[in-house]
Scaffold this active site. Structure first.
Site, PDB file in Angstrom:
ATOM      1  N   LYS A   1     -39.863  15.681  44.894  1.00  0.00           N
ATOM      2  CA  LYS A   1     -41.097  14.903  44.786  1.00  0.00           C
ATOM      3  C   LYS A   1     -42.296  15.839  44.656  1.00  0.00           C
ATOM      4  O   LYS A   1     -43.148  15.669  43.772  1.00  0.00           O
ATOM      5  CB  LYS A   1     -41.232  14.017  46.032  1.00  0.00           C
ATOM      6  CG  LYS A   1     -42.204  12.882  45.878  1.00  0.00           C
ATOM      7  CD  LYS A   1     -42.263  12.042  47.162  1.00  0.00           C
ATOM      8  CE  LYS A   1     -41.010  11.214  47.334  1.00  0.00           C
ATOM      9  NZ  LYS A   1     -40.940  10.589  48.671  1.00  0.00           N
TER      10      LYS A   1
ATOM     11  N   ARG B   1     -45.264  12.083  53.057  1.00  0.00           N
ATOM     12  CA  ARG B   1     -44.050  11.647  52.339  1.00  0.00           C
ATOM     13  C   ARG B   1     -42.974  12.714  52.368  1.00  0.00           C
ATOM     14  O   ARG B   1     -43.237  13.870  52.065  1.00  0.00           O
ATOM     15  CB  ARG B   1     -44.395  11.370  50.864  1.00  0.00           C
ATOM     16  CG  ARG B   1     -45.658  10.583  50.691  1.00  0.00           C
ATOM     17  CD  ARG B   1     -46.113  10.583  49.240  1.00  0.00           C
ATOM     18  NE  ARG B   1     -45.183   9.887  48.361  1.00  0.00           N
ATOM     19  CZ  ARG B   1     -45.311   9.875  47.034  1.00  0.00           C
ATOM     20  NH1 ARG B   1     -46.293  10.554  46.446  1.00  0.00           N
ATOM     21  NH2 ARG B   1     -44.453   9.218  46.298  1.00  0.00           N
TER      22      ARG B   1
ATOM     23  N   GLY C   1     -34.814   6.160  49.976  1.00  0.00           N
ATOM     24  CA  GLY C   1     -34.921   5.367  51.198  1.00  0.00           C
ATOM     25  C   GLY C   1     -34.288   6.008  52.417  1.00  0.00           C
ATOM     26  O   GLY C   1     -34.218   5.405  53.477  1.00  0.00           O
TER      27      GLY C   1
ATOM     28  N   MET D   1     -35.143   8.932  53.955  1.00  0.00           N
ATOM     29  CA  MET D   1     -36.025   9.608  54.892  1.00  0.00           C
ATOM     30  C   MET D   1     -37.364   8.872  54.975  1.00  0.00           C
ATOM     31  O   MET D   1     -37.518   7.802  54.449  1.00  0.00           O
ATOM     32  CB  MET D   1     -36.160  11.054  54.496  1.00  0.00           C
ATOM     33  CG  MET D   1     -34.828  11.758  54.720  1.00  0.00           C
ATOM     34  SD  MET D   1     -34.912  13.465  54.329  1.00  0.00           S
ATOM     35  CE  MET D   1     -35.440  13.394  52.675  1.00  0.00           C
TER      36      MET D   1
ATOM     37  N   ARG E   1     -39.539  11.560  38.405  1.00  0.00           N
ATOM     38  CA  ARG E   1     -38.367  12.447  38.475  1.00  0.00           C
ATOM     39  C   ARG E   1     -37.440  12.053  37.341  1.00  0.00           C
ATOM     40  O   ARG E   1     -37.565  10.949  36.783  1.00  0.00           O
ATOM     41  CB  ARG E   1     -37.660  12.309  39.813  1.00  0.00           C
ATOM     42  CG  ARG E   1     -37.012  10.967  39.954  1.00  0.00           C
ATOM     43  CD  ARG E   1     -36.447  10.712  41.324  1.00  0.00           C
ATOM     44  NE  ARG E   1     -36.437   9.265  41.489  1.00  0.00           N
ATOM     45  CZ  ARG E   1     -36.428   8.641  42.640  1.00  0.00           C
ATOM     46  NH1 ARG E   1     -36.451   9.304  43.753  1.00  0.00           N
ATOM     47  NH2 ARG E   1     -36.401   7.327  42.681  1.00  0.00           N
TER      48      ARG E   1
ATOM     49  N   HIS F   1     -33.557  -1.300  47.209  1.00  0.00           N
ATOM     50  CA  HIS F   1     -32.689  -0.344  47.902  1.00  0.00           C
ATOM     51  C   HIS F   1     -31.236  -0.517  47.458  1.00  0.00           C
ATOM     52  O   HIS F   1     -30.550   0.444  47.097  1.00  0.00           O
ATOM     53  CB  HIS F   1     -32.815  -0.546  49.414  1.00  0.00           C
ATOM     54  CG  HIS F   1     -31.897   0.327  50.211  1.00  0.00           C
ATOM     55  ND1 HIS F   1     -30.674  -0.107  50.670  1.00  0.00           N
ATOM     56  CD2 HIS F   1     -32.010   1.619  50.581  1.00  0.00           C
ATOM     57  CE1 HIS F   1     -30.092   0.886  51.316  1.00  0.00           C
ATOM     58  NE2 HIS F   1     -30.873   1.949  51.283  1.00  0.00           N
TER      59      HIS F   1
ATOM     60  N   SER G   1       3.742  26.710  36.364  1.00  0.00           N
ATOM     61  CA  SER G   1       2.895  25.529  36.516  1.00  0.00           C
ATOM     62  C   SER G   1       2.546  25.419  37.993  1.00  0.00           C
ATOM     63  O   SER G   1       3.441  25.350  38.845  1.00  0.00           O
ATOM     64  CB  SER G   1       3.631  24.278  36.033  1.00  0.00           C
ATOM     65  OG  SER G   1       2.822  23.156  36.257  1.00  0.00           O
TER      66      SER G   1
ATOM     67  N   CYS H   1      -0.201  21.185  37.481  1.00  0.00           N
ATOM     68  CA  CYS H   1       0.261  19.800  37.375  1.00  0.00           C
ATOM     69  C   CYS H   1       0.022  19.027  38.663  1.00  0.00           C
ATOM     70  O   CYS H   1       0.525  17.945  38.830  1.00  0.00           O
ATOM     71  CB  CYS H   1       1.727  19.753  36.982  1.00  0.00           C
ATOM     72  SG  CYS H   1       2.808  20.553  38.165  1.00  0.00           S
TER      73      CYS H   1
ATOM     74  N   TYR I   1      -3.672  25.250  30.502  1.00  0.00           N
ATOM     75  CA  TYR I   1      -3.828  23.796  30.459  1.00  0.00           C
ATOM     76  C   TYR I   1      -3.882  23.198  31.856  1.00  0.00           C
ATOM     77  O   TYR I   1      -3.472  23.842  32.828  1.00  0.00           O
ATOM     78  CB  TYR I   1      -2.691  23.143  29.654  1.00  0.00           C
ATOM     79  CG  TYR I   1      -1.336  23.230  30.312  1.00  0.00           C
ATOM     80  CD1 TYR I   1      -0.926  22.266  31.232  1.00  0.00           C
ATOM     81  CD2 TYR I   1      -0.459  24.270  30.040  1.00  0.00           C
ATOM     82  CE1 TYR I   1       0.302  22.353  31.856  1.00  0.00           C
ATOM     83  CE2 TYR I   1       0.770  24.363  30.655  1.00  0.00           C
ATOM     84  CZ  TYR I   1       1.146  23.394  31.574  1.00  0.00           C
ATOM     85  OH  TYR I   1       2.355  23.483  32.203  1.00  0.00           O
TER      86      TYR I   1
HETATM   87  P1  ADP Z   1     -39.668   7.121  48.691  1.00  0.00           P
HETATM   88  O1  ADP Z   1     -39.150   8.495  48.543  1.00  0.00           O
HETATM   89  O2  ADP Z   1     -38.908   6.307  49.656  1.00  0.00           O
HETATM   90  O3  ADP Z   1     -39.922   6.470  47.374  1.00  0.00           O
HETATM   91  P2  ADP Z   1     -42.462   7.678  48.808  1.00  0.00           P
HETATM   92  O4  ADP Z   1     -42.926   8.877  49.517  1.00  0.00           O
HETATM   93  O5  ADP Z   1     -42.402   7.792  47.344  1.00  0.00           O
HETATM   94  O6  ADP Z   1     -41.075   7.259  49.423  1.00  0.00           O
HETATM   95  O7  ADP Z   1     -43.440   6.530  49.254  1.00  0.00           O
HETATM   96  C1  ADP Z   1     -43.122   5.192  49.486  1.00  0.00           C
HETATM   97  C2  ADP Z   1     -44.063   4.294  48.710  1.00  0.00           C
HETATM   98  O8  ADP Z   1     -45.419   4.548  49.048  1.00  0.00           O
HETATM   99  C3  ADP Z   1     -43.942   4.524  47.233  1.00  0.00           C
HETATM  100  O9  ADP Z   1     -43.945   3.311  46.574  1.00  0.00           O
HETATM  101  C4  ADP Z   1     -45.150   5.315  46.892  1.00  0.00           C
HETATM  102  O10 ADP Z   1     -45.555   5.098  45.581  1.00  0.00           O
HETATM  103  C5  ADP Z   1     -46.177   4.823  47.909  1.00  0.00           C
HETATM  104  N1  ADP Z   1     -47.161   5.883  48.190  1.00  0.00           N
HETATM  105  C6  ADP Z   1     -46.870   7.116  48.635  1.00  0.00           C
HETATM  106  N2  ADP Z   1     -47.981   7.861  48.731  1.00  0.00           N
HETATM  107  C7  ADP Z   1     -49.012   7.081  48.335  1.00  0.00           C
HETATM  108  C8  ADP Z   1     -50.417   7.290  48.210  1.00  0.00           C
HETATM  109  N3  ADP Z   1     -50.963   8.460  48.473  1.00  0.00           N
HETATM  110  N4  ADP Z   1     -51.154   6.273  47.781  1.00  0.00           N
HETATM  111  C9  ADP Z   1     -50.569   5.079  47.496  1.00  0.00           C
HETATM  112  N5  ADP Z   1     -49.276   4.811  47.604  1.00  0.00           N
HETATM  113  C10 ADP Z   1     -48.475   5.815  48.012  1.00  0.00           C
HETATM  114 MG    MG Z   2     -40.943   7.199  45.971  1.00  0.00          MG
HETATM  115 MG    MG Z   3     -39.278   6.374  51.816  1.00  0.00          MG
END
Ligand code: ADP
Ligand code: MG
Ligand code: MG
Length: 902
Positions: A29, A98, A107, A109, A343, A459, A786, A854, A874
């Site tokens: 990220k 984040r 989802g 962490m 990503r 999710h 083999s 094999c 092979y």
């Molecule tokens: P995940 O890895 O579970 O997607 P994220 O870190 O991307 O978690 O964040 C969860 C949600 O919060 C995502 O939808 C993301 O776009 C939103 N979010 C994260 N940071 C911000 C921010 N600075 N402003 C607005 N929304 C945010």
């Molecule tokens: Mg996200």
């Molecule tokens: Mg999250």
């Protein structure tokens, strides 16, 4: 090193300092936020705390020296850039905290939004938003909820119940109907919940909020669900997560704001177009949690054309830049678009092939890169059967085809029940309104997942796609009642244990068990679909990439097949010979009686008579196989299992004898059998009288088989075909064993073959560790090796294959003694070393010695790469794995830039 130690270790990177190749350090990220920042896309400013800081924290239990000061410095520059200060009561800066590891773990962490709000700054926030009290209190209640749940382990349901209560009091189901006063009341309720569970007040000090949230993200790396997910996805346990601190932008400011996710192509099918979900007046996690129903992204064009056009432009730029499907999270704050994440997106197996093919067409990547971007596990998924649908089966509901495949099974409503029934060998479909990370074990155990809420990005959908598990999400005709263990659909009630079928491609749900048929990809391999003349993008892409793999690979791919029918199918799948034809089945069925006669023979004549009767039957079997494999090598393994496996079990015989005696019948034969079984009983049959040992002990047994093989080869060749038999002696540990068998075999072969032109090779399996270690000697007597990696693993580790997987492998996996069962994927360091030694020493003694494998590892992607590396000629695997092995052998042969394809 020395020079670096004098400089302070850098734990914090501004977005402008990173780039997409720093995933190890900044997590996926953070690295991609940096990349987008540097591409000039509108990313809210922020900084990333490295995975190294996380690892240091997790090993020592405290933040490493210097981290706090670096955070302070970056926070100050963020405040300067934003013109706002964290915790400023008049004009507060809010941030999100984040998680973000090297590999995406959706989802798994934690993320906390709106950090920096407290009883005073909530008022300032409202003023910032032009007096929008509702927005300010909504943001605050979200902070307490997320912070409570993820940082302080307050049970999430408590907050949800309080929210439900507030909605009920208001007489609504929609959280948008709650006004500022309702939300202020909710904040009070949340604070009470917080205090009750933590024994302290909700922290008002913003910097404390920030530090605790960062720490919680570090710790979430070791949360149970994250551990389970990593094990499932084979992600190393020691990578740690980075933490991103990002200035908040707000999608919950009103109807001109919102949040969404987008894909640059359809992650389900790979089709080009605009895919995604949008939710007005909401904060990020609302979309993924499936709390309210989203609208398709296309509708954003009507809602906010400017942002929509801008988004499409960024999506095109990201694809061009990453040269791959990207997924994106964005937020619109009062008409201004912000990019919050991107990503290289997860995709289904079908989409992986289709997209790779498209990108080649578009000139973005070459065929080597396309081959690198797909894998054998995906191909295996595309070979799963499909539902065979006729008028009998009408769907009762249609949701979103979130992860393809066809799954039938018993309905269960909880993760625990799914695990329980699956352990009993049942197929189950986990049915939920929506799943959450706590359902992970149930999702792993289930054959399919069905939810009544949530879109393609919920999710359930994301995790199921990652696991290659069939999933239908958002089937909103289903009224799911988890506590009552039932759902109602089309006026019918379905309860736990009832059977349903779900189609993860079409999203359709059926009651009962729908029969299945071969997939298109299997039809293509079978030869019934012509890739040049059908309009199926998937089949065309598979054809193209497979053709390239075949051109590139050095390893040949053979099959394990015991019958003509298996051989024929494998040949259609691309097998270039048989690497293992087991002869045991030729002693089963109506031939058991002959085997009994052989075992019970008390004189040479009786034994010879039994063998003579078996000979023509075996010859017919071989003729069949040689015909199907015309022109290709066929490795026939002489009989391997202990002979008592062909007799009835002891208990059954004992009962038979007793019953017959009771009735006064003649029990002579039963008694003789019983005596034989007693005599032949072994404590460790896998280490007993089997393989080459049988051939050395039972006169005429191997000779009969050798004769049957040679005669069959001569007959096929005489009738215009071409048979290339290779006789393989199992379980050899010493060259003398092989020499003895070979001397006898060569005599018979010379006698049978005469001037027919048939050539019969004689070689051995390398499956006893001693054979691997004396391979130089054994090669003097063997025309080929083999590797029988199942036995080699069993004997290399001293694991009884039939016992260990159930008994203690779970513990070994848990302790990380190995990351995957060595029976599934070759243990490179130990068993693989034996293979390497035998290959090298065998070839040193006999240059050009033919080498193959094999064991079941021959169809395992990672093992195929290993066999390529050690220079085998092979691999041989079951017919259905042949295409997988071809693909992986091609992938092993190409060198690429090595981008992470996870
Ligand atoms: P995940 O890895 O579970 O997607 P994220 O870190 O991307 O978690 O964040 C969860 C949600 O919060 C995502 O939808 C993301 O776009 C939103 N979010 C994260 N940071 C911000 C921010 N600075 N402003 C607005 N929304 C945010
Ligand atoms: Mg996200
Ligand atoms: Mg999250």
């Amino acid at each position: 090193m020395a020079a670096q130690e004098t400089v302070e270790h850098k734990y914090v990177y501004d977005f402008a300092e990173g780039n997409k190749d720093l995933k190890d350090l900044l997590g996926g990220k953070g690295a991609n936020l940096a990349e987008m920042t540097n591409l000039g896309l509108p990313v809210p400013p922020g900084f990333t705390i490295t995975t190294e800081a996380c690892k240091a924290y997790l090993t020592t239990g405290r933040e490493p020296d210097g981290l706090a000061a670096q955070i302070e410095a970056h926070l100050e520059s963020l405040e300067r850039e934003m013109g706002r200060k964290l915790g400023d009561p008049q004009d507060p800066l809010l941030v999100s905290v984040r998680s973000g590891a090297k590999f995406s773990m959706p989802g798994m962490m934690e993320t906390v939004l709106n950090v920096g709000l407290n009883d005073r700054s909530v008022v300032g926030l409202s003023a910032q938003a032009g007096g929008n009290d509702r927005f300010a209190w909504d943001s605050y209640r979200r902070l307490i909820q997320m912070f409570g749940k993820t940082v302080c382990e307050v049970p999430g349901e408590e907050f949800e119940h309080a929210l439900d209560d507030a909605k009920r009091a208001k007489g609504t189901q929609n959280d948008l109907d709650l006004d500022a006063d309702d939300l202020r009341g909710l904040v009070d309720a949340y604070k009470k919940i917080f205090a009750k569970h933590t024994g302290r007040e909700f922290p008002q000090e913003p910097r404390e909020q920030l530090d605790l949230a960062i720490r919680a993200v570090f710790e979430s790396w070791n949360a149970e669900r994250a551990v389970v997910y990593r094990r499932q996805e084979r992600i190393p346990a020691d990578l740690g997560t980075a933490v991103n601190v990002v200035a908040m932008v707000f999608g919950n400011l009103g109807a001109d704001s919102g949040t969404g996710v987008a894909f640059t192509r359809d992650p389900g099918s790979g089709a080009q177009g605009i895919y995604g979900d949008y939710l007005a007046n909401a904060q990020g996690e609302d979309v993924v949690a499936g709390i309210r129903n989203t609208v398709p992204l296309q509708e954003l064009e009507q809602i906010d054309k400017k942002s929509y056009d801008e988004l499409l432009d960024y999506m095109a730029r990201l694809e061009e830049h990453y040269k791959d499907l990207c997924d994106i999270e964005f937020t619109i704050e009062r008409g201004k678009l912000w990019m919050l994440q991107t990503r290289v997106g997860k995709r289904t197996a079908a989409a992986a092939f289709v997209i790779a093919g498209q990108l080649v067409d578009e000139g973005l990547i070459d065929l080597d890169e396309a081959l690198h971007r797909v894998n054998g596990a995906q191909l295996a998924q595309l070979m799963f059967p499909r539902f065979r649908l006729d008028h009998e089966f009408q769907p009762v509901a249609k949701g979103i085809g979130a992860s393809p495949g066809a799954a039938s099974g018993k309905v269960v409503f909880t993760s625990a029940r799914a695990v329980e029934l699956a352990a009993e060998g049942e197929s189950v479909i986990l049915v939920r309104r929506e799943t959450n990370p706590d359902d992970l074990n149930g999702m792993i155990a289930a054959k399919g997942i069905l939810t009544s809420r949530g879109g393609k990005t919920s999710h359930a959908a994301v995790v199921a796609r990652g696991m290659g598990k069939t999933c239908v999400s958002g089937a909103d005709e289903l009224d799911v009642n988890v506590p009552a263990k039932k759902f109602i659909v089309a006026g019918q009630t379905v309860t736990e244990g009832d059977i349903v079928s779900i189609d993860g491609t079409t999203g359709k749900v059926y009651l009962g068990e729908v029969p299945v048929m071969p997939s298109e990809v299997v039809q293509y391999f079978e030869g019934s679909l012509d890739p040049e003349h059908i309009d199926n993008p998937l089949v065309r892409a598979v054809h193209r990439i497979m053709t390239h793999a075949d051109e590139k690979r050095r390893l040949r791919v053979r099959t394990n097949a015991d019958t003509g029918a298996d051989a024929a199918r494998a040949r259609r799948f691309g097998a270039e010979g048989i690497g293992l034809c087991r002869t045991e089945h030729m002693f089963l069925g109506d031939r058991r009686e002959l085997v009994e006669r052989l075992i019970l023979a008390s004189t040479d004549e009786e034994r010879e008579a039994a063998l003579a009767a078996l000979l023509p039957l075996q010859r017919e079997d071989f003729i069949d196989i040689f015909r199907e494999m015309d022109g290709l090598p066929v490795t026939v393994r002489l009989i391997d299992p202990p002979l008592h496996e062909f007799l009835p079990p002891l208990e059954q015989l004992a009962v038979n004898v007793a019953v017959a005696q009771e009735r006064g019948e003649d029990v002579a034969k039963e008694e003789a059998l019983l005596a034989a079984v007693r005599r032949m009983h072994e404590e460790n049959p896998m280490l007993g009288l089997r393989g080459v040992r049988l051939g050395l002990v039972i006169p005429g047994l191997f000779a009969m088989q050798v004769r049957a093989i040679a005669e069959a080869a001569v007959e096929v060749t005489r009738s215009g075909g071409s048979a290339c038999p290779e006789i393989m002696v199992p379980l050899v540990g010493a060259v003398q064993e092989l020499e003895t068998v070979r001397a006898e075999a060569e005599k018979i072969i010379a006698e049978v073959v005469g001037d027919s032109g048939v050539e019969v090779l004689i070689g051995t399996m390398i499956e006893v560790p001693r054979a691997a270690l004396t391979a130089g000697q054994i090669a003097e007597a063997a025309q080929f090796f083999s590797f029988g990696t199942n036995d080699l693993t069993q004997m290399g580790w001293g694991f009884s294959r039939d016992d260990v997987e159930g008994a203690f492998f779970w513990r070994y996996l848990e302790l990380g003694i190995f990351g995957i069962s060595p029976f599934e994927s070759i243990d490179r360091e130990g068993v693989g070393r034996l293979v390497r030694i035998a290959a090298e020493e065998g070839r040193a003694a006999r240059p050009g010695l033919k080498l193959g494998v094999c064991g079941e590892h021959g169809g395992d992607p990672d093992s195929v790469h290993f066999f390529h590396e050690v220079g085998l000629d092979y691999v041989s695997c079951s017919p259905f794995r042949v295409p997988v092995a071809r693909l992986e052998a091609g992938r092993a042969a190409i060198t690429t830039t090595g981008s992470d394809s996870r």
